[in-house]
Design an enzyme around this catalytic site. Structure first.
Site: not given
Length: 976
Positions: A943-944
């Site tokens: 996600c990051f």
């Protein structure tokens, strides 16, 4: 007063000692300066010679150069090979190769010296090479226009006159050219001549100057002094350390020792470490630090390999130690150059050999692959296997009890196994295996070849075993190529099974396969037409007792499959296969089809001129001016060599401006934020691009222009593939798979949503596919909002809004939805694009590829730049241990293949694809942070876009852990 009285005077003796000491120091400085000067010039010449060896891949000749006393470029240029017994002992192939590259070097040296003799700067050497002139004889063909363009930067015309006079002299006679070549070669110098030639006189001149200076100073002192002098001076009292201080590092390179921490040959896939220890001439350790000029270069195949070097250490015995680590993923010879103060250490450059790893079935496959093998009983049919390891290197075949090649054969439509007679012959030199299979009886079979328990990457294929009579019929069909037809029974068509099989006729030509039915035996009606291309597949289904003949299915990926029964099924399929292989060059592998494609494109346009045509482009209106200037071009104009001139900018197009124009035009055409011709189906800023259904009819001409640009890129790639260094003009775009499929005539289905619109696939398509939908009240229609926010109902099939979607027909609904969203709404745009593309590239050549191969053909394999990642990433954490692991990380991925980089990217971000702008456009940035664990596998937070690196004992442990993580956990979840 006598001379001895003066010399015995204590005051004079003191002054005399001062003078002699000063003179000795001056002499030492002169000698040291001369040695340093020679050392530097030797280092430059040595480096130039080493680079030449590496660039021409002549590491095998290092021993030969040493035996012949050749250590510099000058020595090589003037070396007479024909008089060298050492040279004549070399194999003929090596002698020819060495003479070829040496002659090229001599031609370059003669051309450089000739330019210098005319007072022209050396940069003219590169200018001449850019226009195809590499030797002095080719200068005679230099036209006045080209002379003027080469010297246009000189407003005084001095260089133009000098160059023109020199070229005119060369044009006078052939004998003059030969004389000039001999003279230039005689006077050529690369900038360094070893001590012992002309530099020796300079050395003696310095010594003589110093002696004269001492004598003059001595007599001046005698005249000015009247006191007696005692004893004469003694030079033995001078410190020897002063001279060694000035040249103390000179011998460190010759007393450096390297310890290789492995036995040769090693296999690839490991991190290799070697130690370098530096010593003074007297054998004492030389302490190393970052201020020392220590250079380590590791190269393989002309490319530099990333390495990590650590100087010194905590322990006293490590003060003179340099530890170097690098990863090896490609087999072959690695050249290791180690230099101290710009001078090679003793034995450098070193050559280290690495072998391929064990065979990896997923990387191993057949050469000249075909999905259907046609043979006869009791006659061996050869299948050539190219074995490769995990990293794609050609691997040696070493059979054992657990890992060996084997083939499984079953009869089509049944589970009856057959065991063909199989023999394997191994060519150790080419690292290829020939698997000879011999079938015992006529029939249709399915085969699968594996290594160990894993199938080869293209190990599945069909075997059609024909009788000798049937094979003769097939060969006769191929030779006449027309009026080939067979009777069959149509069992299923248009996704409907017929209540009674229909009598039809199958017609085969080299380009098409047609199904017809006849009324009253004379009125023919065409039912289906299939292209003879790889997308048309035959599926063999066994035998029909009712019809007393075998059954097979034809599916081309564009129409609904048809099921047929025919007693001549094997002859029909074999004839189709023979025509197919002839149409695609004899093999179904991508590399072979690509080679055939380029050859056919060149042949198609071979009569068209490749003369230059000038395009004047306004950079501020790039797309509009490019379209306008090519609007009236016909096919012959598009086949010409474009020379680009940007209005208001200086510069001659020798290829660079043309490539820049192609890339810029492709960016404007296919970037959704610029022209608007293409869009992304989802809100993802990094998604694939698809034609924009909301464009007006006026844009159809621009779509046609876009097709012509892509066709021109493919044409340039086809022409470039004939050169010694192949050139490919790639299309800078990331097209949707459904768009590429429609370019080659494939049927669009709902599976394309997975790549083209991942959000819709996850939220709707996949749910409908995998779950019970009886309560969803879906119908065969699609609702869309108009500009006024009114709802518009679109029927996906006739009266679709009145037909419910059930669990039985839900896949048909999804296919209809894909057909509407991905195809029907952009039909005109795709047709216009194809119209432009097919002007240069005919449809039958495009159809030999599938949609994934078409992307590789147009856009090339995605290249991942480690330098780009280094520039565009974020690091959180600054501890000493993490910085050490981070250095190891760059060393390891520096030798990664594109596939490994794709796996690393997928492990970290969840997707193996990068935006068009590379890592710079990745949102959020690629982030590397410490894992706060020890000796565990790396983890990632997709996600990051965050990669977490634990701490490790060594780079070898980190290397193993990283490979396990990206290969076994490449979806990005954490592993411990």
């Amino acid at each position: 007063m006598t001379l001895m009285d003066h010399l015995t005077n204590p005051v004079v003796e003191k002054d005399l000692k001062q003078i002699v000491t000063t003179a000795a120091l001056v002499l030492s400085i002169f000698v040291a300066g001369y040695l340093i000067h020679v050392e530097r010039r030797a280092a430059v010449a040595d480096r130039e010679f080493s680079d030449w060896i590496h660039d021409n891949q002549l590491n095998d000749f290092v021993q030969f150069f040493f035996e012949c006393g050749i250590g510099y470029i000058d020595g090589l240029v003037h070396f007479d090979f024909d008089k060298s017994k050492t040279f004549l002992k070399l194999p003929l192939e090596q002698r020819v190769r060495l003479k070829q590259v040496t002659n090229e070097l001599k031609e370059k040296a003669v051309l450089r010296t000739w330019l210098m003799s005319k007072g022209l700067p050396e940069n003219y050497l590169e200018r001449l090479r850019s226009v195809g002139i590499t030797n002095i004889r080719q200068l005679r063909s230099l036209s006045d226009d080209r002379l003027e363009s080469l010297t246009q930067h000189d407003p005084s015309f001095t260089e133009y006159r000098d160059l023109m006079r020199g070229v005119s002299q060369l044009k006078n006679s052939e004998n003059h050219v030969q004389q000039v070549e001999d003279e230039m070669l005689l006077h050529h110098k690369s900038g360094f001549v070893p001590p012992g030639s002309y530099s020796l006189s300079a050395f003696f001149f310095m010594i003589l100057t110093t002696v004269v200076s001492v004598a003059v100073s001595f007599w001046i002192m005698l005249i000015s002094r009247t006191q007696n002098v005692g004893s004469m001076f003694n030079l033995s009292n001078l410190s020897k350390k002063s001279l060694y201080f000035l040249t103390g590092q000179y011998d460190v390179a010759q007393h450096t020792k390297v310890t290789w921490n492995w036995d040769e040959p090693q296999t690839v896939g490991k991190t290799m470490t070697f130690n370098i220890r530096f010593f003074h001439k007297n054998g004492k350790p030389y302490p190393v630090s970052n201020t020392d000029n220590i250079t380590v270069e590791i190269s393989h195949g002309g490319s530099e390999v990333t390495k990590t070097m650590t100087l010194g250490g905590i322990q006293p015995e490590e003060v003179n130690l340099a530890k170097v680590s690098f990863t090896v993923h490609k087999s072959g010879d690695y050249t290791v150059c180690i230099m101290f103060s710009s001078r090679h250490i003793k034995g450098s450059p070193f050559t280290k050999k690495f072998e391929a790893g064990p065979i990896d079935a997923s990387k191993t496959g057949f050469m000249n692959y075909t999905s259907t093998v046609v043979c006869t009983p009791d006659k061996a049919y050869p299948l050539t296997i190219e074995a490769r390891d995990t990293f794609g290197n050609l691997a040696a075949y070493k059979p054992d009890q657990n890992n060996y090649f084997k083939i499984k054969v079953t009869e089509c439509g049944t589970k009856i196994k057959h065991i063909p007679t199989t023999q394997i012959f191994y060519n150790a030199r080419q690292k290829q295996l020939s698997m000879q299979i011999k079938m015992e009886r006529v029939g249709c079979f399915q085969a699968s070849v594996s290594y160990g328990d894993i199938n080869l990457k293209n190990g599945d294929f069909n075997i059609l075993v024909l009788s000798c009579e049937d094979l003769s019929v097939v060969e006769k069909n191929i030779s006449k190529s027309h009026n080939i037809w067979y009777e069959a029974r149509l069992i299923e068509g248009n996704n409907e099974k017929l209540s009674k099989p229909k009598k039809v006729y199958i017609y085969i030509t080299p380009k098409q396969l047609k199904l017809k039915e006849y009324f009253l035996k004379i009125i023919g009606k065409r039912l289906y037409t299939y292209r003879v291309c790889p997308s048309t597949k035959f599926v063999f289904s066994g035998y029909s007792n009712q019809l007393n003949c075998p059954i097979f299915t034809i599916d081309d990926g564009a129409q609904a499959p048809v099921v047929l029964a025919a007693k001549d099924r094997s002859v029909i399929a074999a004839t189709f296969t023979k025509f197919l292989l002839r149409n695609i060059g004899g093999s179904e592998t991508f590399q072979d089809k690509q080679t055939f494609f380029y050859h056919e494109v060149r042949t198609l346009h071979q009569k068209r001129s490749y003369s230059s045509t000038s395009l004047k482009i306004d950079r501020s209106k790039l797309l509009q001016s490019s379209y306008k200037v090519t609007k009236s071009f016909d096919v012959s104009d598009w086949c010409k060599n474009f020379e680009i001139t940007f209005i208001g900018e200086e510069g001659l197009d020798w290829g660079g401006l043309r490539r820049e124009w192609f890339e810029s035009v492709c960016t404007y055409l296919f970037d959704p934020s610029l022209s608007g011709l293409f869009r992304r189906l989802s809100d993802d800023s990094q998604g694939l691009v698809h034609p924009n259904s909301e464009r007006t009819d006026e844009d159809l001409k621009i779509y046609e222009f876009a097709g012509k640009i892509v066709g021109k890129c493919l044409y340039e790639s086809a022409r470039g593939s004939t050169y010694r260094q192949s050139y490919r003009q790639l299309v800078k775009a990331r097209f949707s798979r459904s768009f590429l499929a429609q370019l080659i005539g494939l049927r669009v289905h709902y599976r394309y949503f997975e790549t083209d619109d991942p959000e819709l696939y996850k939220t709707k398509i996949k749910y409908i596919e995998e779950n019970d939908i009886e309560g969803m009240e879906l119908t065969f229609c699609e609702e869309e909002y108009t500009a006024g926010q009114d709802v518009k109902v679109i029927d996906l099939i006739p009266n679709g809004s009145k037909q419910a979607v059930t669990n039985e027909n839900k896949l048909q609904y999804l296919d209809c939805l894909a057909q509407y969203r991905l195809a029907s709404t952009v039909r005109e745009q795709i047709d216009s694009f194809l119209k432009g593309l097919n002007e240069l590239i005919p449809d039958n050549l495009l159809s030999i590829f599938d949609e994934n191969e078409l992307e590789l053909l147009m856009c090339g394999m995605r290249k991942y730049s480690v330098a780009d990642l280094k520039t565009n990433h974020v690091v959180t954490g600054s501890s000493h241990t993490f910085r050490r692991v981070l250095d190891w990380f760059w060393t390891i991925i520096g030798s990664f293949s594109d596939e490994q980089m794709a796996r690393l990217l997928q492990f970290t971000t969840g997707c193996s694809q990068l935006p068009p702008g590379g890592f710079a456009e990745l949102v959020p940035k690629f982030q590397i942070s410490p894992g706060y664990t020890f000796n565990t596998l790396p983890t990632a937070h997709t996600c990051f876009n965050n990669l977490c690196l634990p701490d490790y004992d060594s780079i070898e442990q980190f290397h193993r852990s990283l490979l396990i993580a990206i290969n076994e956990g490449n979806t990005g979840f954490g592993l411990v």
